[in-house]
Scaffold this motif. Structure first.
Motif, PDB file in Angstrom:
ATOM      1  N   ARG A  18       0.846  -1.203   0.000  1.00  0.00           N
ATOM      2  CA  ARG A  18       0.000   0.000   0.000  1.00  0.00           C
ATOM      3  C   ARG A  18       0.885   1.258   0.000  1.00  0.00           C
ATOM      4  O   ARG A  18       0.592   2.226  -0.699  1.00  0.00           O
ATOM      5  CB  ARG A  18      -0.914  -0.006   1.218  1.00  0.00           C
ATOM      6  N   ARG A  20       3.812   1.610  -1.243  1.00  0.00           N
ATOM      7  CA  ARG A  20       4.348   1.823  -2.590  1.00  0.00           C
ATOM      8  C   ARG A  20       3.286   2.437  -3.514  1.00  0.00           C
ATOM      9  O   ARG A  20       3.576   3.355  -4.282  1.00  0.00           O
ATOM     10  CB  ARG A  20       4.864   0.501  -3.187  1.00  0.00           C
ATOM     11  N   ARG A  21       2.062   1.949  -3.432  1.00  0.00           N
ATOM     12  CA  ARG A  21       1.032   2.497  -4.317  1.00  0.00           C
ATOM     13  C   ARG A  21       0.759   3.968  -4.012  1.00  0.00           C
ATOM     14  O   ARG A  21       0.379   4.727  -4.894  1.00  0.00           O
ATOM     15  CB  ARG A  21      -0.264   1.670  -4.212  1.00  0.00           C
ATOM     16  N   LEU A  22       0.997   4.339  -2.747  1.00  0.00           N
ATOM     17  CA  LEU A  22       0.766   5.740  -2.388  1.00  0.00           C
ATOM     18  C   LEU A  22       1.985   6.609  -2.673  1.00  0.00           C
ATOM     19  O   LEU A  22       1.870   7.832  -2.786  1.00  0.00           O
ATOM     20  CB  LEU A  22       0.391   5.851  -0.901  1.00  0.00           C
ATOM     21  N   ASP A  23       3.168   5.995  -2.738  1.00  0.00           N
ATOM     22  CA  ASP A  23       4.393   6.787  -2.849  1.00  0.00           C
ATOM     23  C   ASP A  23       5.436   6.039  -3.677  1.00  0.00           C
ATOM     24  O   ASP A  23       6.148   5.178  -3.168  1.00  0.00           O
ATOM     25  CB  ASP A  23       4.924   7.094  -1.436  1.00  0.00           C
ATOM     26  N   GLU A  24       5.527   6.411  -4.944  1.00  0.00           N
ATOM     27  CA  GLU A  24       6.482   5.772  -5.850  1.00  0.00           C
ATOM     28  C   GLU A  24       7.933   6.023  -5.434  1.00  0.00           C
ATOM     29  O   GLU A  24       8.820   5.257  -5.788  1.00  0.00           O
ATOM     30  CB  GLU A  24       6.283   6.302  -7.274  1.00  0.00           C
ATOM     31  N   PHE A  70       6.518  -4.038  -7.012  1.00  0.00           N
ATOM     32  CA  PHE A  70       6.350  -2.941  -6.061  1.00  0.00           C
ATOM     33  C   PHE A  70       7.664  -2.256  -5.686  1.00  0.00           C
ATOM     34  O   PHE A  70       7.685  -1.407  -4.817  1.00  0.00           O
ATOM     35  CB  PHE A  70       5.636  -3.443  -4.798  1.00  0.00           C
ATOM     36  N   ARG A  71       8.746  -2.649  -6.326  1.00  0.00           N
ATOM     37  CA  ARG A  71      10.051  -2.078  -6.002  1.00  0.00           C
ATOM     38  C   ARG A  71      10.296  -2.107  -4.492  1.00  0.00           C
ATOM     39  O   ARG A  71      10.740  -1.131  -3.893  1.00  0.00           O
ATOM     40  CB  ARG A  71      10.159  -0.632  -6.503  1.00  0.00           C
TER      41      ARG A  71
END
Lengths: 560, 560
Positions: A18, A20-24, A70-71
């Motif tokens: 989550r 990662r999805r919010l903050d690349e 997701f890096r």
């Protein structure tokens, strides 16, 4: 922003993905002391049983797949051994090489979960918990090496213990189930656990209540506290789990009274840079706001996500926990939400109880299965405090409806208003949930007065007379000693036969008893209905060890 | 107090038995024009199909059993032909002898139900509705008399029509299903009905959309509006039902705009001595408070009970209706609650749409089945306006959870908070209901922007470029014409390949598309996610007749 996550299974990995999805641009490192991340904990017993045959299906993600999508920098076999809160660093040990490193963080998420609380496990035997992929690999390898029929002792008759029993039996293993308490499935009230106990007996499990493991016997078996010795190629220790808080405690993170890491509504600990989620964390009870431990994957996932939202600055708070839980056992399903009656009694909290025994769907359509339901209600507010259901198909649906009703703040009486989907293969025109509501409404309105199975003996000792309003055939097939039999359809014509005493009426499940109570009370008699009828009473006295014959849920037919 | 009840099935009989339980001294007469009371309407199609084999199991009660238990005076074969509101009497005709009597009342309950709204049913053929025990007896006798394989035409692809189709096919009958509208199962939105349409084809049903029955053909078959002639030993007319209000209307009882008898919250009509319940009565819509017709046994039972409470002076009001409904069809389940998208569009009401395609339980545990879900949300308040679900096991559970959430006033985003029972054979750690909530929350927070399947063509015409982020293998197996394929795990490294245009990303079901949209939007690109992914798009274009090949729900595998 650099976030370090300690633990890479449910809560930790939900937070990581989550975030990662919010903050690349976030740096996200996940340290997992085990060799696997994001594995299906809840599936492990079923791999032991051979129900799940593909081991790889349990491994939902790998460090590589999480890196690609997701890096995430996922490092398995890495144990975080210390936190320096001043420096904002963690010390990390590679578990295979022993190499030590230090890693800095801006935000730290503790998601180390729980560890098995080992019981008295005798040395010299292959004793395993059932928490990790390693456990499962060891257990399956050990069983594969046994010549002839294997034997196992399972310690603890809670969720994991019972799942272990089911799967061992499924593999043909002879199982002795050793339980310290006086009933199996401790989260349930005793009378609701009676069908589970009986199902274990039907499946050939040797159930030992009020018993512990004492020692390894001279011949290699397991000696129990009652002096008996049982054979065991394997001991599975499923006494329970404890939150793994040692890392947090050593760093001065506040631990709650329940033993879990204390967090606020954003999953933040007393250190504003450190968050915690999952089985290691204290939850807030939805009923009374107290801190408690609940080890559920659903909560871990939800709170993990909420943690990521908090770190990313999104509004998002972890709501209190109802403790919804479910067990599958040999085709039987047992599910619960909220508080049990025994917990309410311990807390001295007033409560009203409803027991029903409906069918999963319209009985005229093939395949209906019976279930037993229990609803616990606050008599002052009509709020739902908890529920337990055990039976065949449709149990999971009904507990989820009740959990949703509790979250929505619906009262017990307003369960009558729920408009649930009805076709005969799915439900009844009055769904079992509506029926619970009708009984609750009648109690709240004073239309019916009830007596519970465990209150019956005292009421009769005080002079109450028990009237069984079932048919003569049902009465003959089994009855409560000393009851008078006056079938419901004859009741109005036989009022003169009833003694001049407080009356308690009962039928098989409570419904005819309600009609009988209405007839008698309108005729001026002092009457109460035995809640849940003969069936709840039977389960109750069985659970107390007072009945020689247990009732069998699976072979029990749908009530007429 | 003397109460007369007109109609002795669901609503009328619930009122009668509740009234007796509340009042032992009441005079209660039930007039039923048919020969049976309290029969299982909803089971009738399954008796035709041979799923229910015991005819007597459909007859839940008899006048005798109701007399013995509830002291009800139940008179079958008695039709109430007129109401004299001044004199407070009804005129009653014995349907077999024609004998006329008059009966006085203090309170009158109208529970005559609905009658079949016959479509264009050609004379000269055995045309039956499927509403009564008589209908079923006729249909089964007729089919038993056919030599060779019987053929039937079913008119109307709603609940009863589809249940009739399933059961006729189950009996080996060749079925032509004639539907006036452009889709089967009109209560659903078109794309959600696509799996039902496809299932009918798989089962060999000859489905004729946009078609009506014109006449009996010269050779005895049925001529359709497209000029074709289909064979038919039997025509089942299931176009729909209309409230049976003639008795009420003749007596000056107010009829609502919907065509049903108008009642207040106590089921009272404009005459304070006259109540009405069941399929003949206008319901109050829970979404907008308007009057509407819903013919559901559950509501009839609930409102019947509320009527008795009102008459007996107990507080008790009939709450508004959500219209929860469910259909079983060849192992597929389709269920809905609240409003459909097309109804929202017709009403000009703003709405947000979410499509998902989850599995019924954890996919690593055997037996998980796929389902397609649709959630309709008020964008201003985040209130749930409606939902549709179609799939295998677990559909009934999820629609009931949503109906309960709507009754409890839970917002779409707060579905994330529901603590539903999880073990791998029952659900996932994030239940499909939680997942719906997460998508809704992301849309409400602006974390994701979505485009619907039916908006795709216009968006692309306006310059948007479609990027398929599934794997190369998935892309090769079927794709949306003109889409660029950039697999999600390669997306960050291939940003430079993307055109300088608004982007629409999609995957199979929407989840990877969401991650892709997050990556792209954080890289400064204008991006939307195709809601429900390739699967919803495929169902949508199929429902418009734009795809040659329909998707098959049952053979569709669980998404990876």
């Amino acid at each position: 922003m650099k976030t370090i996550i300690v633990g890479g299974v449910a809560g930790g990995m939900s937070a990581a993905t989550r975030l990662r999805r919010l903050d690349e641009t976030a740096d996200i490192i996940v340290f997992e002391r085990g060799h696997y991340v994001s594995f299906a904990n809840c599936g492990l017993p079923y791999y032991v049983g051979g129900v799940i045959t593909d081991r790889s299906s349990l491994l939902l993600q790998t460090p590589e797949s999480l890196g690609a999508r997701f890096r995430l920098d996922v490092r398995v076999d890495h144990e975080v051994t210390a936190i320096d809160r001043e420096a904002k660093t963690v010390s990390v040990r590679q578990t295979q090489t022993g190499a030590l490193t230090t890693e800095s963080y801006d935000r730290l998420i503790l998601a180390a979960g729980a560890t098995a609380r080992t019981g008295i496990t005798p040395a010299g035997l292959a004793t395993r918990t059932l928490r990790t992929v390693d456990d499962v690999d060891h257990i399956t390898a050990l069983l594969a090496g046994v010549t002839g029929r294997a034997s196992a002792v399972v310690i603890g008759a809670g969720f994991i213990g019972l799942e272990a029993v089911e799967n061992l039996v499924h593999r043909g293993v002879h199982v002795t189930l050793v339980e310290f308490g006086s009933q199996v499935f401790g989260p349930f009230d005793a009378e609701m656990a009676a069908p589970i106990f009986d199902e274990l007996l039907v499946r050939g499990v040797d159930v030992r209540l009020n018993t512990t493991v004492a020692a390894v016997a001279a011949d290699g078996g397991v000696e129990l506290s009652d002096g008996s010795v049982v054979p065991a190629d394997l001991v599975i220790d499923s006494v329970g789990v404890l939150p793994d808080t040692s890392l947090a405690a050593r760093a001065g993170i506040t631990i709650g009274a329940s033993g879990g890491i204390a967090v606020d509504g954003s999953q933040q600990t007393n250190d504003p840079s450190i968050y915690a989620v999952g089985d290691g964390v204290e939850k807030i009870d939805a009923i009374d706001g107290s801190g408690l431990l609940i080890t559920m994957a659903g909560l871990a996932n939800r709170h993990g996500r909420a943690t990521a939202d908090s770190i990313a600055g999104e509004p998002g708070s972890a709501s209190p926990a109802l403790g919804t839980a479910i067990l599958g056992l040999f085709g039987l399903t047992a599910a619960m939400v909220g508080w049990s009656e025994k917990r309410l009694v311990r807390a001295g909290r007033a409560h009203r109880v409803v027991h029903t025994h409906p069918a999963s769907h319209a009985t005229y359509y093939p395949g209906a299965e019976g279930m037993s339901m229990k609803l616990l209600i606050d008599p002052a507010t009509d709020a739902i405090l908890g529920a337990q259901i055990v039976g065949g198909s449709g149990v999971d649906k009904r507990i989820d409806i009740l959990a949703t009703a509790m979250t929505g703040g619906l009262t017990a009486s307003s369960l009558t208003r729920l408009e649930l989907a009805y076709a005969p293969q799915y439900s009844a025109a009055k769904d079992p949930i509506n029926q619970l509501g009708y009984v609750a409404e009648n109690l709240a309105a004073g239309t019916t007065r009830a007596v519970q199975w465990h209150e019956l003996a005292a009421a009769r000792a005080a002079g109450a007379v028990l009237v069984d309003v079932r048919s003569a055939g049902e009465f003959a097939a089994g009855n409560i000693p000393g009851a008078i039999n006056v079938p419901l359809d004859e009741l109005r014509d036989r009022l003169a036969e009833l003694p001049d005493a407080p009356l308690i009426v009962h039928c098989q499940v409570g419904q005819r008893g309600h009609t009988a109570a209405r007839i008698l009370s309108q005729n001026g008699l002092d009457v109460r209905n035995l809640d849940g009828g003969y069936r709840t009473w039977t389960a109750g006295v069985t659970s107390l060890g007072l009945m020689p014959t247990a009732i069998t849920m699976n072979s029990d037919r749908i009530p007429a």
